[in-house]
Design an enzyme around this catalytic site. Structure first.
Site, PDB file in Angstrom:
ATOM      1  N   HIS A   2       2.077   4.870  -2.777  1.00 51.04           N
ATOM      2  CA  HIS A   2       2.139   6.246  -2.411  1.00 51.04           C
ATOM      3  C   HIS A   2       3.360   6.958  -2.855  1.00 51.04           C
ATOM      4  O   HIS A   2       3.514   7.736  -3.313  1.00 51.04           O
ATOM      5  CB  HIS A   2       1.935   6.595  -1.001  1.00 51.04           C
ATOM      6  N   HIS A  27       0.820  -1.198  -0.125  1.00 50.40           N
ATOM      7  CA  HIS A  27       0.036   0.063   0.008  1.00 50.40           C
ATOM      8  C   HIS A  27       0.837   1.193  -0.043  1.00 50.40           C
ATOM      9  O   HIS A  27       0.553   2.040  -0.785  1.00 50.40           O
ATOM     10  CB  HIS A  27      -0.888  -0.054   1.230  1.00 50.40           C
ATOM     11  N   GLU A  28       1.760   1.285   0.987  1.00 48.94           N
ATOM     12  CA  GLU A  28       2.571   2.510   1.141  1.00 48.94           C
ATOM     13  C   GLU A  28       3.486   2.713  -0.103  1.00 48.94           C
ATOM     14  O   GLU A  28       3.910   3.980  -0.444  1.00 48.94           O
ATOM     15  CB  GLU A  28       3.505   2.467   2.196  1.00 48.94           C
TER      16      GLU A  28
END
Length: 419
Positions: free
Chosen positions: A22, A18-19
């Site tokens: 980003h 997920h990170e």
């Protein structure tokens, strides 16, 4: 112990993936990522890359995070009177500001800071040997923080709020997007491990060894056309037929019609009782061609997402904390998956990843969905919200999330250990 390791592995993979979403799109959008961390707590390894990002591994193997310049509470903790050590470049500009007792440079100048600006004018001012001096700070200078982590300063041109609106939007969406991609990839792995994707649209079924139908001589693959008086055309109709024929019956027998080489044959079978459900010992057939298996990863992920969205809709219109699961419930589920083999762990990983992707798109300001709503408002208004308003809205979202997390975790503990 296996349950703990499974929980750490599953949660860690999901959060890091997920990170990374980003991280990747922030860099593509010109936003400085000051740190990409795997794990939480004190760091055990750090490396600052040529791209200006500090890559760290931290001691607690629980997920990770990214620090984007100008995003959230990413600030440099320097106050008036703070003692620092300055390392100068050949051109006289400051290239490193050391706030810790680590990474000491013998040529560094000790300074007691009186004023600084690392965002716009790029200078630092303070007392050096009782004499006040001002130094220009290099655009790519680094700060060694109190724990020894070295990160780049964040001038305005590389901060989140100065990226294009589309850059900010894709950066916020990329985390949940990566969770969906991870779900698809894991479902692909499962499908290839199982030799194909389940074919639920046909009445051609796989007969399980030692199952009820196998015990009465039904071959490994069979076309079931009828159960009792109910026609069978696909997997769903088979399940409904069995449930209808066995409802409110004890030790029922079923007449199963099987088509073999154009003719029908009927067998009488006693289904296995499994906690009130009666099982024939059949599974859907599989499509083993590459295209079906490839598409199957997407369709399985989409079906999972639709089930999660349906559950979320029911939760909104019929609120019930007992329908929610927090970290304790996830740990319990990961422990159960670990006991049942690698395929169950992979299925759990895919489902939780998709679940977290959807959860993060809920339009609460503390979540990615809330940030996306702010991006859309900015695009419509053609100017961002005032920083104070955005801060208060985000703070309200954080409060909501903290209260919800406490309530859900408490409910998990009470449900799992005291009921």
């Amino acid at each position: 112990m296996l349950g703990i390791l499974t929980f750490i592995l599953v949660f860690g993979i999901i959060v890091v993936v997920h990170e990374f979403g980003h991280f990747y799109f922030a860099k593509k959008s010109g936003i400085l990522v000051r740190e990409f961390a795997i794990g939480m707590g004190p760091k055990i390894f750090a490396h600052i890359g040529k791209d200006g990002t500090a890559y760290t591994i931290r001691i607690l193997p629980l997920g990770g995070y990214v620090r984007m310049a100008g995003w959230g509470d990413d600030t440099t903790e320097i106050k008036t009177g703070t003692p620092v050590s300055l390392t100068l470049a050949d051109d006289g500009k400051v290239k490193r500001i050391n706030l810790s007792g680590k990474k000491l440079d013998q040529t560094a100048l000790p300074m007691q800071v009186t004023q600084f600006d690392f965002e716009d004018k790029l200078f630092i001012k303070g007392l050096v040997l009782e004499e006040e001096k001002t130094f220009a700070v290099d655009h790519d200078a680094t700060v060694v923080e109190a724990d020894g982590t070295e990160v780049r300063i964040a001038p305005l041109d590389v901060q989140y709020q100065n990226a294009t609106i589309w850059g900010k939007l894709i950066t916020n969406f990329a985390g949940p997007m990566n969770n969906f991609i991870l779900g698809v990839v894991v479902f692909w792995v499962l499908i290839f491990m199982q030799g194909g994707v389940r074919d639920v649209d046909t009445n051609q079924f796989h007969i399980m060894p030692q199952g009820a139908l196998a015990k009465v001589g039904v071959p490994e693959m069979a076309q079931i056309t009828k159960i009792g008086s109910h026609e069978v055309s696909n997997w769903e109709s088979l399940i409904q037929a069995v449930e209808t024929e066995t409802k409110d019956k004890t030790a029922p027998t079923l007449d199963v019609t099987i088509s073999e080489k154009g003719s029908d044959k009927q067998v009488t079978v006693t289904p296995k009782d499994s906690q009130g459900r009666y099982l024939l010992g059949v599974q859907p057939g599989v499509k083993s061609d590459f295209l079906s298996m490839f598409v199957g990863g997407f369709t399985t992920a989409a079906d999972s997402a639709l089930r999660i969205l349906s559950a979320l809709k029911n939760l909104i219109f019929q609120p019930d904390l007992n329908k929610l699961g927090g970290p304790v419930a996830i740990f319990k589920a990961s422990s159960d998956a670990a006991k049942n083999g690698i395929e169950n762990i992979l299925y759990f990983l895919a489902m939780i990843s998709i679940n977290i992707g959807i959860f993060n798109l809920i339009p609460i300001p503390a979540l990615d969905g809330g940030k996306i709503v702010l991006n859309i408002l900015e695009a419509i208004r053609r100017k961002p919200l005032k920083q104070e308003i955005e801060t208060y809205v985000t703070l309200a979202g954080v409060v909501i999330m903290v209260v919800l997390m406490i309530a859900v975790t408490w409910n998990d503990i009470m449900r799992l250990f005291f009921r």
